[in-house]
Design a protein around this motif. Structure first.
Motif, mmCIF file in Angstrom:
data_model
loop_
_atom_site.group_PDB
_atom_site.id
_atom_site.type_symbol
_atom_site.label_atom_id
_atom_site.label_comp_id
_atom_site.label_asym_id
_atom_site.label_seq_id
_atom_site.Cartn_x
_atom_site.Cartn_y
_atom_site.Cartn_z
ATOM 1 N N TYR A 55 0.835 -1.196 0.000
ATOM 2 C CA TYR A 55 0.000 0.000 0.000
ATOM 3 C C TYR A 55 0.875 1.253 0.000
ATOM 4 N N THR A 56 0.318 2.345 -0.512
ATOM 5 C CA THR A 56 0.904 3.639 -0.201
ATOM 6 C C THR A 56 0.531 3.954 1.245
ATOM 7 N N GLU A 57 1.180 4.945 1.812
ATOM 8 C CA GLU A 57 0.830 5.313 3.194
ATOM 9 C C GLU A 57 -0.612 5.793 3.282
ATOM 10 N N GLU A 58 -1.072 6.501 2.268
ATOM 11 C CA GLU A 58 -2.452 7.003 2.271
ATOM 12 C C GLU A 58 -3.441 5.836 2.184
ATOM 13 N N GLN A 59 -3.139 4.894 1.291
ATOM 14 C CA GLN A 59 -4.011 3.713 1.183
ATOM 15 C C GLN A 59 -4.072 2.959 2.502
ATOM 16 N N ALA A 60 -2.911 2.812 3.142
ATOM 17 C CA ALA A 60 -2.853 2.046 4.395
ATOM 18 C C ALA A 60 -3.709 2.707 5.475
ATOM 19 N N LEU B 40 6.168 -1.919 20.941
ATOM 20 C CA LEU B 40 6.533 -1.646 19.548
ATOM 21 C C LEU B 40 7.694 -0.663 19.567
ATOM 22 N N VAL B 41 8.825 -1.065 19.016
ATOM 23 C CA VAL B 41 9.947 -0.131 18.879
ATOM 24 C C VAL B 41 9.982 0.315 17.419
ATOM 25 N N SER B 42 9.946 1.622 17.212
ATOM 26 C CA SER B 42 9.855 2.161 15.853
ATOM 27 C C SER B 42 10.844 3.302 15.686
ATOM 28 N N ASP B 43 11.040 3.718 14.429
ATOM 29 C CA ASP B 43 12.018 4.783 14.172
ATOM 30 C C ASP B 43 11.574 5.612 12.978
ATOM 31 N N GLY B 44 12.288 6.711 12.758
ATOM 32 C CA GLY B 44 11.907 7.629 11.692
ATOM 33 C C GLY B 44 12.436 7.260 10.321
ATOM 34 N N LYS C 50 7.835 4.563 10.568
ATOM 35 C CA LYS C 50 7.921 5.990 10.905
ATOM 36 C C LYS C 50 6.589 6.584 11.380
ATOM 37 N N ASN C 51 5.462 5.964 10.978
ATOM 38 C CA ASN C 51 4.156 6.501 11.389
ATOM 39 C C ASN C 51 3.605 5.854 12.651
ATOM 40 N N THR C 52 4.371 4.984 13.285
ATOM 41 C CA THR C 52 3.837 4.172 14.391
ATOM 42 C C THR C 52 3.123 4.981 15.480
ATOM 43 N N PRO C 53 3.680 6.116 15.943
ATOM 44 C CA PRO C 53 2.969 6.832 17.023
ATOM 45 C C PRO C 53 1.580 7.318 16.614
ATOM 46 N N ASN C 54 1.381 7.520 15.307
ATOM 47 C CA ASN C 54 0.102 8.078 14.842
ATOM 48 C C ASN C 54 -0.849 7.065 14.240
ATOM 49 N N LEU C 55 -0.335 5.916 13.878
ATOM 50 C CA LEU C 55 -1.226 4.940 13.238
ATOM 51 C C LEU C 55 -1.174 3.566 13.920
ATOM 52 N N GLU C 56 -0.046 2.875 13.767
ATOM 53 C CA GLU C 56 0.005 1.488 14.243
ATOM 54 C C GLU C 56 -0.239 1.395 15.754
ATOM 55 N N HIS D 257 9.350 5.342 20.233
ATOM 56 C CA HIS D 257 9.611 5.815 18.868
ATOM 57 C C HIS D 257 10.864 6.683 18.863
ATOM 58 N N LEU D 258 11.774 6.388 17.954
ATOM 59 C CA LEU D 258 13.059 7.088 17.868
ATOM 60 C C LEU D 258 13.146 7.758 16.501
ATOM 61 N N PRO D 259 12.618 8.991 16.406
ATOM 62 C CA PRO D 259 12.447 9.629 15.086
ATOM 63 C C PRO D 259 13.746 9.874 14.336
ATOM 64 N N ASP D 260 14.850 9.999 15.044
ATOM 65 C CA ASP D 260 16.115 10.295 14.363
ATOM 66 C C ASP D 260 16.917 9.033 14.044
ATOM 67 N N GLU D 261 16.309 7.881 14.312
ATOM 68 C CA GLU D 261 17.075 6.639 14.118
ATOM 69 C C GLU D 261 16.646 5.880 12.884
ATOM 70 N N LYS D 262 17.425 4.832 12.595
ATOM 71 C CA LYS D 262 17.168 4.019 11.400
ATOM 72 C C LYS D 262 16.870 2.577 11.785
ATOM 73 N N HIS D 263 16.894 1.750 10.736
ATOM 74 C CA HIS D 263 16.408 0.381 10.809
ATOM 75 C C HIS D 263 17.472 -0.554 11.393
ATOM 76 N N ASP D 264 17.446 -0.755 12.698
ATOM 77 C CA ASP D 264 18.423 -1.662 13.308
ATOM 78 C C ASP D 264 17.939 -2.047 14.711
ATOM 79 N N TYR D 265 18.786 -2.814 15.416
ATOM 80 C CA TYR D 265 18.497 -3.113 16.831
ATOM 81 C C TYR D 265 19.675 -2.572 17.641
ATOM 82 N N GLY D 266 19.907 -1.267 17.462
ATOM 83 C CA GLY D 266 21.022 -0.603 18.125
ATOM 84 C C GLY D 266 20.772 -0.382 19.605
ATOM 85 N N ILE D 267 21.714 0.276 20.238
ATOM 86 C CA ILE D 267 21.717 0.363 21.702
ATOM 87 C C ILE D 267 20.465 1.025 22.267
ATOM 88 N N SER D 268 19.994 2.113 21.656
ATOM 89 C CA SER D 268 18.828 2.782 22.248
ATOM 90 C C SER D 268 17.579 1.917 22.136
#
Ligand SMILES: [Zn+2]
Length: 386
Positions: free
Chosen positions: A34-39, A275-279, A284-290, A311-322
């Motif tokens: 889906y697009t984000e809008e469709q989802a 749920l651990v999510s990131d930007g 990236k939309n987890t706080p507002n949707l999922e 939610h870690l908006p400045d982070e990427k796709h990993d299982y890093g320390i934070s």
């Protein structure tokens, strides 16, 4: 109309994931379907299907059955953990690491590492740790840190390979029924963990990142022996998992219904879930949707406080320390782990953990060969799964 295989590929955190719509397999929901809008619209509509515990549980039963049938898991004998081999025990500061293999299906061996607290004489929690895509991530430092820290907190931890990775090289990763085999292996891994001495069956957690997040929410969805779950950087309204091991079998679309990974993750309700999510990815939309979507479902049980989102908006796709720190706090609270044991001056400190070499974590070696009855090659494994 000329229709052919549409493949969108993108690079994320060093891994290539494929998002695909295949008109020849209309029952698959893969990648960025889906697009984000469709989802957003799809989830508005899905929410209309239930408004209380009773109507949700009817929907939940349908989705759960869809996973079992779509993955053909319902056709399997319940995978046990048999022919168990545990060897090469190494002791460190507060925990030990061993190398493990056991049989899940006939001729299939699950491989991994068992991290145990130095015996305390008490019943212990257990945590299953699947991993995401990459080159043998079980052996990587970030996986070792997660497992060692949880073991120092008092949990028995089992980190196991995806198929085709680490020591599990009986077949390629991308075999057609990878969903089925990984679900079977996860179930066997849970049975193995539950068979360990002094395990408290009421305190079993599971956490993994990315493709390991998919394994986490799929097993939590179908097996309520998982009491606490932390799917990391994966639960998304618009992304269904880019790999054949996540979305290569029709678990999302059935003759009776169509679902998403958000609804599948919600099958954990009312058991505690973080749920651990990131930007930087599809979370990236987890706080507002999922997160609010699943929270509403937890509210049907009066269990809103059992679902959390970091939610870690400045982070990427990993299982890093934070992300690990967030998981430690949550798992400690819900599995009654002794988090103070890993704190120095009030902060969690991983520097005491040993980081081992691939050779030290290797399951099959000259002294511990792959058992003779192990299937070898994609054809043999695929034949077993058909
Ligand atoms: Zn995969």
């Amino acid at each position: 109309m000329k229709s052919s295989f549409l493949v969108l590929s993108f690079i994320l955190a060093g891994n290539v994931a494929l998002a695909q719509y295949n008109p020849e397999k209309p029952d698959l929901r893969q990648g960025r379907f889906y697009t984000e809008e469709q989802a957003a619209k799809v989830h508005q509509d899905l929410a209309q299907n239930y408004s209380d515990k009773k109507s949700w549980e009817k929907r939940a039963a349908l989705i759960r059955q869809g996973i079992l049938e779509g993955s053909e898991f319902n056709l399997l004998k319940v995978p046990k953990a048999s022919n168990v081999t545990i060897h090469s025990k190494k002791e460190f500061n507060g925990y030990s690491v061993e190398n493990v293999s056991f049989q899940s299906l006939n001729g299939i061996y699950v491989t991994g590492n068992l991290y145990r607290p130095i015996q305390t004489g008490k019943k212990m929690a257990g945590v299953l740790c699947p991993h995401g895509h990459g080159q043998d991530p079980r052996l990587k430092e970030y996986t070792q840190q997660r497992c060692a820290t949880l073991a120092r907190m008092g949990a028995v931890v089992f980190a196991y390979d995806m198929i085709g990775m680490g020591d599990m090289k009986q077949c390629d990763h991308k075999i057609p029924k990878a969903v089925k085999l990984q679900l079977a292996n996860s179930t066997a891994a849970l049975n193995f963990l539950l068979s360990q001495p002094d395990i408290d069956k009421e305190r079993i957690g599971m956490t993994g990142e990315s493709g390991g997040g998919t394994q986490t929410f799929l097993l939590a969805a179908i097996d309520n022996r998982i009491k606490v779950s932390v799917p990391v950087v994966m639960v998304s309204a618009y992304f269904f998992g880019g790999c054949i091991c996540e979305s290569g079998m029709p678990i999302h679309k059935r003759p009776t219904h169509e679902t998403t990974n958000v609804e599948i993750a919600a099958l954990a309700a009312p058991r505690p879930m973080l749920l651990v999510s990131d930007g930087g990815d599809w979370t990236k939309n987890t706080p507002n949707l999922e997160y609010p979507y699943i929270k509403r479902i937890y509210s049907f049980y009066g269990a809103e406080d059992k679902l959390e989102n970091v939610h870690l908006p400045d982070e990427k796709h990993d299982y890093g320390i934070s992300k690990r720190l967030a998981a430690y706090e949550f798992l400690a609270r819900h599995l009654k782990l002794e988090i103070n044991k890993v704190k120095v001056n009030g902060k969690i400190d991983e520097s005491i953990n040993a980081v081992l070499s691939p050779a030290q974590l290797q399951v099959f070696d000259a002294g511990h060969p792959l058992p003779a009855d192990a299937l070898k090659g994609d054809d043999a494994v695929t034949k077993l799964l058909n």
